[in-house]
Scaffold this active site. Structure first.
Site, PDB file in Angstrom:
ATOM      1  N   ARG A   8      13.678  58.284 120.725  1.00  0.00           N
ATOM      2  CA  ARG A   8      12.593  57.716 119.912  1.00  0.00           C
ATOM      3  C   ARG A   8      12.889  57.881 118.436  1.00  0.00           C
ATOM      4  NH1 ARG A   8      11.068  61.895 116.328  1.00  0.00           N
ATOM      5  NH2 ARG A   8      10.028  63.617 117.371  1.00  0.00           N
ATOM      6  N   GLU A  41       1.284  60.689 115.355  1.00  0.00           N
ATOM      7  CA  GLU A  41       1.731  61.498 114.203  1.00  0.00           C
ATOM      8  C   GLU A  41       2.367  60.626 113.115  1.00  0.00           C
ATOM      9  OE1 GLU A  41       3.754  65.180 115.126  1.00  0.00           O
ATOM     10  OE2 GLU A  41       5.192  64.772 113.540  1.00  0.00           O
ATOM     11  N   ARG A  94       6.018  55.145 116.686  1.00  0.00           N
ATOM     12  CA  ARG A  94       7.085  55.859 117.382  1.00  0.00           C
ATOM     13  C   ARG A  94       7.690  54.795 118.288  1.00  0.00           C
ATOM     14  NH1 ARG A  94       6.735  61.771 117.518  1.00  0.00           N
ATOM     15  NH2 ARG A  94       6.619  62.202 115.295  1.00  0.00           N
ATOM     16  N   CYS A 128       5.900  64.786 109.372  1.00  0.00           N
ATOM     17  CA  CYS A 128       6.392  66.164 109.482  1.00  0.00           C
ATOM     18  C   CYS A 128       7.807  66.244 108.919  1.00  0.00           C
ATOM     19  CB  CYS A 128       6.386  66.597 110.941  1.00  0.00           C
ATOM     20  SG  CYS A 128       7.007  68.274 111.191  1.00  0.00           S
ATOM     21  N   THR A 147      10.236  67.906 109.800  1.00  0.00           N
ATOM     22  CA  THR A 147      11.287  68.018 110.831  1.00  0.00           C
ATOM     23  C   THR A 147      11.808  66.651 111.262  1.00  0.00           C
ATOM     24  OG1 THR A 147       9.698  67.973 112.657  1.00  0.00           O
ATOM     25  CG2 THR A 147      10.347  70.140 111.815  1.00  0.00           C
ATOM     26  N   ARG A 164      14.635  61.530 117.905  1.00  0.00           N
ATOM     27  CA  ARG A 164      14.784  62.594 118.902  1.00  0.00           C
ATOM     28  C   ARG A 164      15.357  61.953 120.152  1.00  0.00           C
ATOM     29  NH1 ARG A 164      12.577  66.353 122.681  1.00  0.00           N
ATOM     30  NH2 ARG A 164      10.816  65.067 123.353  1.00  0.00           N
ATOM     31  N   ARG A 178      12.795  71.954 125.087  1.00  0.00           N
ATOM     32  CA  ARG A 178      11.338  71.821 125.255  1.00  0.00           C
ATOM     33  C   ARG A 178      11.016  71.803 126.740  1.00  0.00           C
ATOM     34  NH1 ARG A 178       9.205  67.198 120.824  1.00  0.00           N
ATOM     35  NH2 ARG A 178      10.044  68.258 119.013  1.00  0.00           N
ATOM     36  N   GLU A 184       6.431  68.546 123.529  1.00  0.00           N
ATOM     37  CA  GLU A 184       6.437  69.695 122.642  1.00  0.00           C
ATOM     38  C   GLU A 184       5.332  70.689 123.030  1.00  0.00           C
ATOM     39  OE1 GLU A 184       5.806  68.736 118.546  1.00  0.00           O
ATOM     40  OE2 GLU A 184       7.153  70.343 117.934  1.00  0.00           O
TER      41      GLU A 184
HETATM   42  P1  ADP Z   1       8.203  63.317 120.702  1.00  0.00           P
HETATM   43  O1  ADP Z   1       9.425  63.109 121.521  1.00  0.00           O
HETATM   44  O2  ADP Z   1       7.644  62.012 120.307  1.00  0.00           O
HETATM   45  O3  ADP Z   1       8.461  64.256 119.593  1.00  0.00           O
HETATM   46  P2  ADP Z   1       6.996  64.987 122.814  1.00  0.00           P
HETATM   47  O4  ADP Z   1       8.039  66.052 122.813  1.00  0.00           O
HETATM   48  O5  ADP Z   1       5.577  65.451 122.850  1.00  0.00           O
HETATM   49  O6  ADP Z   1       7.063  64.010 121.565  1.00  0.00           O
HETATM   50  O7  ADP Z   1       7.292  64.053 124.052  1.00  0.00           O
HETATM   51  C1  ADP Z   1       6.482  62.933 124.298  1.00  0.00           C
HETATM   52  C2  ADP Z   1       6.526  62.522 125.753  1.00  0.00           C
HETATM   53  O8  ADP Z   1       7.828  62.044 126.066  1.00  0.00           O
HETATM   54  C3  ADP Z   1       6.238  63.661 126.723  1.00  0.00           C
HETATM   55  O9  ADP Z   1       5.431  63.180 127.770  1.00  0.00           O
HETATM   56  C4  ADP Z   1       7.589  64.013 127.260  1.00  0.00           C
HETATM   57  O10 ADP Z   1       7.542  64.545 128.564  1.00  0.00           O
HETATM   58  C5  ADP Z   1       8.273  62.647 127.255  1.00  0.00           C
HETATM   59  N1  ADP Z   1       9.718  62.757 127.234  1.00  0.00           N
HETATM   60  C6  ADP Z   1      10.494  63.287 126.281  1.00  0.00           C
HETATM   61  N2  ADP Z   1      11.788  63.210 126.607  1.00  0.00           N
HETATM   62  C7  ADP Z   1      11.839  62.609 127.824  1.00  0.00           C
HETATM   63  C8  ADP Z   1      12.885  62.241 128.707  1.00  0.00           C
HETATM   64  N3  ADP Z   1      14.167  62.458 128.412  1.00  0.00           N
HETATM   65  N4  ADP Z   1      12.557  61.637 129.891  1.00  0.00           N
HETATM   66  C9  ADP Z   1      11.266  61.390 130.185  1.00  0.00           C
HETATM   67  N5  ADP Z   1      10.242  61.708 129.393  1.00  0.00           N
HETATM   68  C10 ADP Z   1      10.513  62.310 128.228  1.00  0.00           C
HETATM   69  N1  ILO Z   2       3.270  71.378 112.901  1.00  0.00           N
HETATM   70  C1  ILO Z   2       3.834  71.999 114.084  1.00  0.00           C
HETATM   71  C2  ILO Z   2       4.871  71.092 114.745  1.00  0.00           C
HETATM   72  C3  ILO Z   2       6.162  70.969 114.010  1.00  0.00           C
HETATM   73  C4  ILO Z   2       7.245  70.138 114.632  1.00  0.00           C
HETATM   74  N2  ILO Z   2       6.783  69.173 115.569  1.00  0.00           N
HETATM   75  C5  ILO Z   2       6.395  67.941 115.381  1.00  0.00           C
HETATM   76  C6  ILO Z   2       6.899  67.214 114.239  1.00  0.00           C
HETATM   77  N3  ILO Z   2       5.669  67.369 116.122  1.00  0.00           N
HETATM   78  C7  ILO Z   2       4.452  73.326 113.691  1.00  0.00           C
HETATM   79  O1  ILO Z   2       4.597  73.587 112.493  1.00  0.00           O
HETATM   80  O2  ILO Z   2       4.797  74.101 114.613  1.00  0.00           O
END
Ligand code: ADP
Ligand code: ILO
Length: 345
Positions: free
Chosen positions: A113, A212, A216, A258, A260, A267, A296, A301
């Site tokens: 993403r 956020e 995305r 953010c 990061t 990501r 993760r 997250e």
């Molecule tokens: P972001 O990737 O946008 O930072 P999250 O870590 O919260 O946010 O992930 C968002 C959603 O994407 C979650 O439901 C997570 O399980 C899903 N996700 C992330 N990576 C994968 C993957 N490789 N395969 C399937 N689902 C994924």
């Molecule tokens: N504000 C939260 C998350 C930081 C990183 N994650 C993001 C961008 N979703 C923290 O400072 O832990």
């Protein structure tokens, strides 16, 4: 306005590490053109002492105006100095990789993403309801022109049946509701108005709207064909960029809420099953650290792993190209699979 800031005692974030009383008093009275202040930028980290970063920008100008705080945070997270330049490279021809798991033994799914925000708009922490609704309309219009594999429909969160929303979340397609870090940053105001999800028929291409970040843009599918997932994402970004202009500068790359996510805002992750390695977390972490990867849980997250399945993704996003970011993940995944196999013998 206060002349000092009392940081929570147990605060571990980079914001708390770098916000000295001197920097607070230097920045406390400044305001961006959209009216964003330091107090608003750090509110999430103050209310959530367990934050790792603890600060969000309200607009592109925040990163310049509050640079005495943001620069060291960005440097520590990305290893990126205040005079460094960011270079973007989304050319699929430059990604020369093979399938890391051709028999589909370890990788369950792959997702890449990027975050994007529109130029001439504040970011989600500072946006008004009217501006947010306008972003939503502009994005819907741009997405309605996509064709072929990317063609799909937009589903607003407003009036979405609860069961549909819950299913999309548990199937890993949709963002969760009520994130306390985003709440404290003002990013969840007027929820669920202006938020929604676009996806194609197969749910291999999706766009989150006004979470956020304003967009995305997501490409995902079962298995570990990373090149195919990246190719679809790169094609989609190119098409969307014909209609929407995204906030970008030569120093910080794509501007995101953010720090990061700055730079590539990318990501690239796999959900990968590692039952042997998960019994030796020291070795697991030494491999992920060596490849600049983040671990993760599988519900995104701040979630836990389940049944030895982990979400492994690139940690660096700024000062590396999109190709580098994907290669961090790819090379790390190869090493993880190699270690997992060696422990089976
Ligand atoms: P972001 O990737 O946008 O930072 P999250 O870590 O919260 O946010 O992930 C968002 C959603 O994407 C979650 O439901 C997570 O399980 C899903 N996700 C992330 N990576 C994968 C993957 N490789 N395969 C399937 N689902 C994924
Ligand atoms: N504000 C939260 C998350 C930081 C990183 N994650 C993001 C961008 N979703 C923290 O400072 O832990």
């Amino acid at each position: 306005m206060r002349n000092y800031i009392e940081l929570p005692n147990n605060c571990k974030s980079l914001m708390c590490k770098y916000l000295t009383p001197e920097i607070y008093s230097e920045l406390k009275d400044k305001q961006t053109a959209y009216g964003f202040t330091l107090d608003r930028a750090i509110k999430s980290g103050i209310l959530n002492p367990d934050s790792s970063i603890g600060a969000y920008a309200g607009d592109e100008e925040s990163y310049r105006l509050f640079s005495s705080l943001f620069d060291p945070v960005i440097d520590e997270y990305h290893g990126f100095g205040k005079d460094d330049k960011h270079i973007s490279d989304l050319d699929i021809e430059h990604l020369c990789i093979e399938h890391p798991d051709p028999e589909d033994k370890f990788i369950l799914s792959t997702r890449i993403r990027v975050g994007r925000n529109l130029t001439n708009m504040p970011l989600g922490s500072a946006i008004t309801k009217e501006q947010r609704d306008s972003v939503e309309s502009q994005v819907i219009e741009a997405l309605s022109l996509l064709d072929g594999e990317l063609e799909g429909d937009y589903y607003p969160l407003l009036n979405m049946p609860k069961e549909t929303q819950d299913r999309l979340i548990s199937d890993h397609f949709l963002f969760k509701e009520g994130d306390r870090f985003l709440d404290a940053a003002g990013l969840n105001r007027d929820w669920p108005s202006g938020r929604g999800i676009y996806h194609n028929r197969d749910k291999s291409f999706l766009v989150w709207v006004n979470e956020e970040d304003q967009l995305r843009i997501i490409s995902m599918q079962k298995g570990g064909n990373i090149a195919e997932v990246f190719g679809r994402l790169a094609t989609a970004i190119k098409s969307i960029e014909k209609r929407l202009s995204f906030s970008y500068n030569d120093h910080l790359g794509y501007i995101t809420s953010c720090p990061t996510n700055l730079g590539t805002a990318m990501r690239a992750s796999v959900h990968i099953s590692l039952p042997n390695l998960s019994r030796d977390m020291d070795m697991f972490q030494s491999i992920t650290d060596a490849h600049h990867l983040q671990i993760r849980g599988i519900d995104g997250e701040h979630s836990d792993s389940q049944g030895s399945v982990y979400d492994i993704s690139n940690r660096r996003r700024l000062g590396v190209t999109e190709i580098d970011a994907v290669l961090d993940m790819y090379n790390g995944v190869l090493s993880l699979i190699k270690a997992e196999k060696s422990m089976t013998l």
